[in-house]
Enzyme design. Structure first.
Site, PDB file in Angstrom:
ATOM      1  N   THR A 132       0.842  -1.189   0.000  1.00 55.60           N
ATOM      2  CA  THR A 132       0.000   0.000   0.000  1.00 55.60           C
ATOM      3  C   THR A 132       0.878   1.241   0.000  1.00 55.60           C
ATOM      4  O   THR A 132       2.030   1.205   0.411  1.00 55.60           O
ATOM      5  CB  THR A 132      -0.933  -0.011   1.224  1.00 55.60           C
ATOM      6  N   GLU A 134      -2.584  -4.510  -2.075  1.00 52.16           N
ATOM      7  CA  GLU A 134      -2.718  -5.353  -0.890  1.00 52.16           C
ATOM      8  C   GLU A 134      -1.379  -5.891  -0.420  1.00 52.16           C
ATOM      9  O   GLU A 134      -0.725  -5.238   0.357  1.00 52.16           O
ATOM     10  CB  GLU A 134      -3.729  -6.490  -1.102  1.00 52.16           C
ATOM     11  N   GLU A 162      -6.366  -8.158  -3.699  1.00 56.14           N
ATOM     12  CA  GLU A 162      -7.250  -7.565  -2.696  1.00 56.14           C
ATOM     13  C   GLU A 162      -8.342  -8.505  -2.195  1.00 56.14           C
ATOM     14  O   GLU A 162      -8.896  -8.293  -1.112  1.00 56.14           O
ATOM     15  CB  GLU A 162      -7.894  -6.289  -3.237  1.00 56.14           C
ATOM     16  N   ASP A 178      -8.453  -9.750   1.288  1.00 56.35           N
ATOM     17  CA  ASP A 178      -8.955  -8.909   2.383  1.00 56.35           C
ATOM     18  C   ASP A 178     -10.329  -9.373   2.858  1.00 56.35           C
ATOM     19  O   ASP A 178     -10.827  -8.903   3.885  1.00 56.35           O
ATOM     20  CB  ASP A 178      -9.038  -7.443   1.950  1.00 56.35           C
ATOM     21  N   SER A 237     -11.529  -2.776   3.989  1.00 55.97           N
ATOM     22  CA  SER A 237     -10.184  -2.217   3.964  1.00 55.97           C
ATOM     23  C   SER A 237      -9.871  -1.557   5.304  1.00 55.97           C
ATOM     24  O   SER A 237     -10.777  -1.235   6.086  1.00 55.97           O
ATOM     25  CB  SER A 237     -10.072  -1.182   2.845  1.00 55.97           C
ATOM     26  N   SER A 238      -8.576  -1.359   5.560  1.00 54.57           N
ATOM     27  CA  SER A 238      -8.130  -0.579   6.712  1.00 54.57           C
ATOM     28  C   SER A 238      -7.634   0.799   6.302  1.00 54.57           C
ATOM     29  O   SER A 238      -7.219   1.586   7.168  1.00 54.57           O
ATOM     30  CB  SER A 238      -6.997  -1.309   7.435  1.00 54.57           C
ATOM     31  N   GLY A 247      -1.536  -2.103   6.123  1.00 52.40           N
ATOM     32  CA  GLY A 247      -2.561  -3.089   6.452  1.00 52.40           C
ATOM     33  C   GLY A 247      -3.405  -2.625   7.611  1.00 52.40           C
ATOM     34  O   GLY A 247      -3.709  -1.434   7.759  1.00 52.40           O
TER      35      GLY A 247
END
Length: 596
Positions: free
Chosen positions: A407, A427, A451, A454, A478-479, A502
């Protein structure tokens, strides 16, 4: 929100030839540093505009666009295209992103998160009745979601862009054709990744015949990516989602030698970037605006901060080991409770109803006060349970966490006061470990995301559905926490910030906000502080950054503590009281801030 805009009429007249004849990209005067490891950075002060990104070449591209009269969205397009080239382990046109935008009047949230193909099921990552090992799922065609970054940027640019779309690709195309010097970070990422070597295209492009990665400082060109970006520049995002480039992407996913995926051309052509209502939460004298679900970033960050506000005020953990352990205990216990809620409730709102029908109920002061009251002098360890912020039609089970590393983040404030905070991802590092050349037959290309890992690997736990289960067309939770901060009284922009990392993005962002507001740290000093995180179980503290007595005190409070690298990639730009800008770039990565 009110904001006094800078008068740029004269600047616009001076730059008129650039609008008439196109943006002219100049060779950058900055390069990534060869050094590695943690080293404090000084921060950068600018008077008019600033751009902070994870690689100096990407920062420079945004800087040149801003100098040419482009705005924050224009610069974001240029920065992302260069990141696709020079930081392929972290983001790119094969991934997804969330963008927060402020135009001096309102805040908007643009969703470019990937979606699951129409043919998937909740058993996507189940093999012979058991969940796949995480890396087996990652390095496969199963993990690739329909990419959204490009369509999202095009959507934002169509509304807010100032320079023509096609000229914003010139920096990345030029660097791809002429080459760039491989940085320490890219070289190290390549050296440490065995799975990438298994992809024939990536192996031929990034490694020599003996499997050694391209050397630090060596010039790397990317002819395939240059050709792909030229198509996108002239045709728009449709060049990626339909036609030869799309066919190549689908072919790569469907012909993975071990675990092919089910993505189709229809999945690509039907993808839509979305505009969502941002979540803006009062926090002391500030109003913090962030991304709503499918991101869990803002809600979880603000839950942590809201619970901390209910705790006894402790000395800032800057120089004193005892102060560090006391505040860290509060921070970690707040994190445990917030992550318990996150794992139970947050997922794509098209598939999951918010508790009580309103995500803001998870941030209600009374609710957070009741949660904060659960924090005691000893750690609750892994026993933190989710609360009950509001009734739901369906009861959900909790989802365990998975790591994420691929990321990047950029923050930009332009001369007119427009601002963006954009977090962008594939990711894992190098995503699914598949390089796509767009059908060009040329060396290089762009990385495809992973992704879909996730999502929860299991659709049910003890007979209850997992909110973040795999479903067709769904966006994985997502974070990512791109954040814009405003002064509640004046409405003026205070800061733009965010980070990769993450699930730890949440801790990095929350700690940075506390450091800037409560501890009086500037945008760089806040990023230089050490990290500590927990996803609900063990505590991880940044290796070599905390005194032994701080770690020992945390253990005495019942925390299981391990030292490890915590490689955030925070970028922050803060507006000072006199109106000037001060930017910070994470010392753990090679990013810089540039501006005038």
């Amino acid at each position: 929100m009110s904001f006094i805009k800078t008068n740029v009429a004269l600047i616009g007249l001076l730059l008129l030839p650039l609008y008439s004849y196109g943006f002219s990209y100049e060779a950058p005067s900055v390069t990534p540093e060869v050094g590695s490891g943690y080293e404090d950075k000084p921060g950068w002060a600018t008077s008019s505009f600033a751009v902070a990104a994870a690689n100096p070449l990407a920062t420079d591209a945004g800087y040149q666009v801003l100098r040419a009269g482009g705005n924050a969205v224009d610069a974001a397009v240029a920065v992302q295209m260069v990141l696709t080239l020079v930081e392929p382990q972290s983001s790119g046109i094969g991934g997804g992103a969330f963008l927060m935008h402020y135009d001096g009047i309102r805040v908007q949230a643009y969703d470019g998160r990937e979606t699951a193909p129409a043919a998937v099921s909740g058993e996507l990552f189940i093999e012979q009745g058991e969940p796949l090992a995480f890396m087996d799922a990652v390095a496969s065609g199963l993990s690739v979601g329909v990419p959204g970054t490009l369509k999202m940027l095009e959507k934002a640019h169509a509304t807010h862009g100032q320079l023509p779309w096609e000229v914003l690709f010139e920096p990345a195309i030029t660097l791809a054709e002429e080459g760039f010097a491989v940085s320490q970070r890219l070289h190290t990422s390549l050296a440490n990744d065995e799975a990438l070597r298994q992809d024939a295209l990536a192996s031929a492009f990034y490694y020599d015949a003996s499997g050694e990665p391209i050397a630090i400082g060596e010039t790397l060109t990317n002819p395939a990516l240059a050709a792909i970006l030229q198509r996108i520049a002239s045709e728009g995002s449709v060049a990626l989602y339909e036609g030869e480039i799309a066919e190549n992407l689908v072919h790569r996913v469907q012909t993975h030698p071990a675990r092919p995926g089910d993505m189709t051309l229809e999945d690509l052509s039907s993808y839509q970037a979305l505009e969502r209502d941002p979540l803006c939460t009062p926090w002391q004298q500030w109003e913090v605006c962030g991304f709503p679900p499918p991101s869990s970033g803002h809600i979880t960050v603000m839950q942590i901060l809201g619970m901390l506000d209910q705790q006894p005020l402790l000395e800032a953990p800057l120089d004193n080991a005892a102060a560090s352990s006391g505040w860290l205990h509060q921070f970690l216990e707040s994190s445990r409770l917030a992550f318990a809620d996150r794992g139970r409730y947050i997922a794509d709102p098209a598939f999951v109803e918010a508790p009580g029908g309103d995500w803001s109920l998870m941030l209600a002061p009374e609710y957070l006060a009741s949660r904060s009251a659960l924090i005691g002098p000893e750690s609750m360890g892994d026993s933190a349970e989710p609360g009950n912020p509001g009734e739901q039609a369906v009861s959900f089970a909790s989802q365990p966490e998975q790591p994420e590393y691929g990321t990047s983040h950029m923050s930009i404030i332009d001369a007119e006061g427009n601002a963006i905070a954009m977090t962008t991802s594939i990711e894992q590092a190098f995503g699914s470990r598949m390089l796509a050349d767009g059908g060009t037959g040329l060396p290089g290309g762009y990385m495809l995301n992973n992704e879909l890992t996730d999502f929860s690997f299991v659709p049910e736990v003890d007979g209850e559905r997992v909110a973040n289960r795999v479903e067709p067309g769904k966006r994985p939770r997502s974070s990512m926490a791109p954040t814009l901060v405003f002064d509640q009284e004046s409405g003026e922009l205070v800061a733009s910030l965010g980070s990769p990392g993450g699930a730890a993005i949440i801790h990095y962002t929350a700690r940075t906000l506390v450091a800037m507001r409560d501890w009086g740290q500037n945008a760089q000093a806040a990023l230089n502080l050490p990290h500590a995180i927990t996803l609900g179980g063990d505590v991880f503290v940044e290796q070599g950054r905390f005194p032994a007595e701080t770690i020992e005190d945390l253990r005495e409070r019942g925390h299981t503590v391990t030292e490890r690298e915590l490689t955030s990639g925070l970028q922050t730009i803060m507006r000072l009281d006199d109106g000037t800008l001060f930017g910070g770039a994470d010392p753990r990565r090679e990013g810089v801030v540039m501006g005038d």
